[in-house]
Design a protein around this motif. Structure first.
Motif, mmCIF file in Angstrom:
data_model
loop_
_atom_site.group_PDB
_atom_site.id
_atom_site.type_symbol
_atom_site.label_atom_id
_atom_site.label_comp_id
_atom_site.label_asym_id
_atom_site.label_seq_id
_atom_site.Cartn_x
_atom_site.Cartn_y
_atom_site.Cartn_z
ATOM 1 N N SER A 1 4.069 -4.416 -4.040
ATOM 2 C CA SER A 1 4.789 -3.179 -3.709
ATOM 3 C C SER A 1 3.985 -2.298 -2.758
ATOM 4 C CB SER A 1 5.090 -2.378 -4.987
ATOM 5 O OG SER A 1 5.919 -3.091 -5.856
ATOM 6 N N HIS A 2 2.702 -2.566 -2.651
ATOM 7 C CA HIS A 2 1.824 -1.730 -1.837
ATOM 8 C C HIS A 2 1.571 -2.394 -0.486
ATOM 9 C CE1 HIS A 2 1.295 0.222 -5.679
ATOM 10 N NE2 HIS A 2 0.792 -0.893 -6.189
ATOM 11 N N HIS A 3 1.690 -1.636 0.580
ATOM 12 C CA HIS A 3 1.579 -2.222 1.920
ATOM 13 C C HIS A 3 0.131 -2.462 2.351
ATOM 14 C CE1 HIS A 3 0.322 1.599 3.756
ATOM 15 N NE2 HIS A 3 1.224 2.186 2.999
ATOM 16 N N SER A 4 -0.827 -1.924 1.579
ATOM 17 C CA SER A 4 -2.236 -2.148 1.899
ATOM 18 C C SER A 4 -3.066 -1.931 0.645
ATOM 19 C CB SER A 4 -2.714 -1.189 2.992
ATOM 20 O OG SER A 4 -2.778 0.142 2.487
ATOM 21 N N ARG A 5 -4.306 -2.342 0.708
ATOM 22 C CA ARG A 5 -5.199 -2.121 -0.429
ATOM 23 C C ARG A 5 -5.484 -0.633 -0.615
ATOM 24 N NH1 ARG A 5 -9.375 -7.363 -0.223
ATOM 25 N NH2 ARG A 5 -7.710 -8.908 0.100
ATOM 26 N N ASP A 6 -5.549 0.088 0.496
ATOM 27 C CA ASP A 6 -5.741 1.537 0.399
ATOM 28 C C ASP A 6 -4.596 2.186 -0.367
ATOM 29 O OD1 ASP A 6 -8.122 1.579 1.793
ATOM 30 O OD2 ASP A 6 -7.167 1.889 3.731
ATOM 31 N N SER A 7 -3.364 1.804 -0.028
ATOM 32 C CA SER A 7 -2.213 2.413 -0.700
ATOM 33 C C SER A 7 -2.177 2.023 -2.169
ATOM 34 C CB SER A 7 -0.904 2.013 -0.005
ATOM 35 O OG SER A 7 -0.659 0.620 -0.135
ATOM 36 N N ALA A 8 -2.611 0.799 -2.485
ATOM 37 C CA ALA A 8 -2.659 0.375 -3.883
ATOM 38 C C ALA A 8 -3.679 1.199 -4.662
ATOM 39 C CB ALA A 8 -3.002 -1.111 -3.964
ATOM 40 N N LEU A 9 -4.846 1.431 -4.054
ATOM 41 C CA LEU A 9 -5.861 2.262 -4.692
ATOM 42 C C LEU A 9 -5.348 3.679 -4.929
ATOM 43 C CD1 LEU A 9 -9.176 1.227 -2.928
ATOM 44 C CD2 LEU A 9 -8.807 1.288 -5.386
ATOM 45 N N ASN A 10 -4.665 4.215 -3.913
ATOM 46 C CA ASN A 10 -4.104 5.565 -4.050
ATOM 47 C C ASN A 10 -3.073 5.612 -5.162
ATOM 48 O OD1 ASN A 10 -5.646 6.647 -1.973
ATOM 49 N ND2 ASN A 10 -4.113 6.210 -0.407
ATOM 50 N N TYR A 11 -2.291 4.536 -5.286
ATOM 51 C CA TYR A 11 -1.274 4.501 -6.339
ATOM 52 C C TYR A 11 -1.923 4.483 -7.721
ATOM 53 C CZ TYR A 11 3.072 3.610 -8.741
ATOM 54 O OH TYR A 11 4.167 3.744 -9.574
ATOM 55 N N LEU A 12 -2.965 3.662 -7.886
ATOM 56 C CA LEU A 12 -3.670 3.627 -9.165
ATOM 57 C C LEU A 12 -4.230 5.009 -9.511
ATOM 58 C CD1 LEU A 12 -5.682 0.284 -8.818
ATOM 59 C CD2 LEU A 12 -3.750 0.692 -10.355
ATOM 60 N N SER A 13 -4.791 5.676 -8.503
ATOM 61 C CA SER A 13 -5.357 7.000 -8.720
ATOM 62 C C SER A 13 -4.279 8.005 -9.110
ATOM 63 C CB SER A 13 -6.087 7.459 -7.448
ATOM 64 O OG SER A 13 -6.655 8.730 -7.632
#
Length: 237
Positions: free
Chosen positions: A98-110
């Motif tokens: 669902s996340h377009h990048s690892r950065d966005s995935a990290l932001n989502y977890l946060s």
């Protein structure tokens, strides 16, 4: 999106080692939640930002779900994850694509974690004293899965009556203490089975089973597979 320069093989190995150390500390997520340590949680995640850019997709995926799973567990326990009015989107949490990048995935977890902390403050999940006790108990369990983790043994560790400890744990976490220990032993067993150098009887001892056949029956009951079937499945994919 933050752009990270290409890294060397040595740097990639260091990044993988760092993430594996973080994965081994995943139990701290619950510790931080019950203790209300929101800023510590955010910082703990941010420390992983450079490392996640330098590891393979397989390691990145393993790390992501190792972090996402306890967050989902907390959401379920405090009933924040129910119905169409849910405060958090756990479908997105548990779908890495669902996340377009690892950065966005990290932001989502946060962001997901931050919402849990906010909800915790609103409903006053538990007292600081109870939170500290549960966090201490979880830390002890994570470090002693090889040992006696009976209710009476754990009650002695925290100096409480066994029946009271069982009720307190259930009221704070909405989960049976023995079920939590079973889940932790299964998770640790799965992680250890990924290491082909370890024999099944060695893994059995590391998660508290003196009898390898009993460990095999336990693992199959909980997962639907024997330890060797699970190992073959994960190592061949």
């Amino acid at each position: 999106m933050i752009q990270f320069p290409p890294i060397s093989r040595a740097e990639a190995l260091l990044a993988e080692d760092m993430l594996r150390r973080k994965m081994s500390q995943a139990f701290r997520i619950e510790f931080m939640f019950f203790a209300g340590q929101k800023s510590e949680f955010i910082l703990w995640l941010q420390e992983c930002t450079p490392a996640v850019q330098g590891v393979s997709w397989a390691i990145w995926t393993e790390w992501y779900y190792t972090i996402a799973t306890p967050l989902l567990s907390i959401a379920n326990r405090i009933h924040i994850n129910r119905g169409s009015d849910s405060v958090v989107d756990s479908d997105t949490l548990m779908r890495i694509t669902s996340h377009h990048s690892r950065d966005s995935a990290l932001n989502y977890l946060s962001d997901y974690g931050a919402k849990l902390f906010t909800f915790r403050d609103l409903i006053h999940v538990t007292t600081d004293k109870d939170a500290e006790l549960i966090a201490r108990l979880h830390s002890y369990i994570a470090s002693n899965l090889h040992a006696d983790l009976s209710l009476s043994s754990l009650a002695d560790i925290v100096r409480l009556n066994g029946s009271y400890l069982s009720r307190l744990y259930k009221s704070v976490t909405n989960q049976c203490l023995m079920h939590y220990i079973t889940d932790e032993r299964v998770k640790r067993s799965r992680a250890l089975l990924r290491d082909n150098r370890l024999k099944v009887h060695e893994i059995a001892g590391k998660v508290g089973f003196l009898s390898p056949p009993y460990f095999t029956r336990f693992f199959k009951k909980e997962t639907g597979m024997t330890p060797m079937e699970y190992r073959e499945l994960v190592l061949n994919h």
